[in-house]
Design a protein around this motif. Structure first.
Motif, PDB file in Angstrom:
ATOM      1  N   PRO A  65      42.988  44.426  -5.728  1.00 25.26           N
ATOM      2  CA  PRO A  65      42.771  45.025  -4.271  1.00 25.26           C
ATOM      3  C   PRO A  65      41.360  44.436  -3.922  1.00 25.26           C
ATOM      4  CG  PRO A  65      42.932  46.393  -6.231  1.00 25.26           C
ATOM      5  CD  PRO A  65      43.155  45.332  -6.734  1.00 25.26           C
ATOM      6  N   PRO A  66      41.142  44.652  -2.593  1.00 23.94           N
ATOM      7  CA  PRO A  66      39.739  44.344  -2.152  1.00 23.94           C
ATOM      8  C   PRO A  66      38.722  45.424  -2.643  1.00 23.94           C
ATOM      9  CG  PRO A  66      41.246  44.818  -0.252  1.00 23.94           C
ATOM     10  CD  PRO A  66      41.941  44.955  -1.636  1.00 23.94           C
ATOM     11  N   ARG A  67      37.672  44.654  -2.894  1.00 20.77           N
ATOM     12  CA  ARG A  67      36.574  45.619  -3.447  1.00 20.77           C
ATOM     13  C   ARG A  67      35.771  46.256  -2.354  1.00 20.77           C
ATOM     14  NH1 ARG A  67      33.546  42.400  -8.191  1.00 20.77           N
ATOM     15  NH2 ARG A  67      32.002  43.850  -7.230  1.00 20.77           N
TER      16      ARG A  67
END
Length: 70
Positions: A65-67
């Motif tokens: 998942p995008p940070r």
């Protein structure tokens, strides 16, 4: 077992190229080696389907998942 399936007979691998009608007893299968030699008939009970090599289970590649660096 279908036409084109690989099978083992007498310790060697062959390809199924034909069948006798189901009413014929004993049932026979026509086999041919991969090198294209002449086909021959054997009793169906003497032929074993070749087990497909084990295949790795399909896995999906999931992106992390995008940070949120804010």
């Amino acid at each position: 077992m279908l036409i084109g399936d690989p099978v083992v007979y007498d310790g060697r691998t062959y390809v199924v190229v034909g069948f006798t009608p189901t009413s014929v007893t004993p049932a026979e299968v026509q086999l041919r080696r991969d090198d294209g030699r002449a086909a021959f008939w054997v009793e169906r009970r003497l032929v074993v389907p070749r087990i497909a090599p084990e295949r790795a289970a399909l896995r999906t590649h999931r992106e992390p998942p995008p940070r949120d660096d804010s």
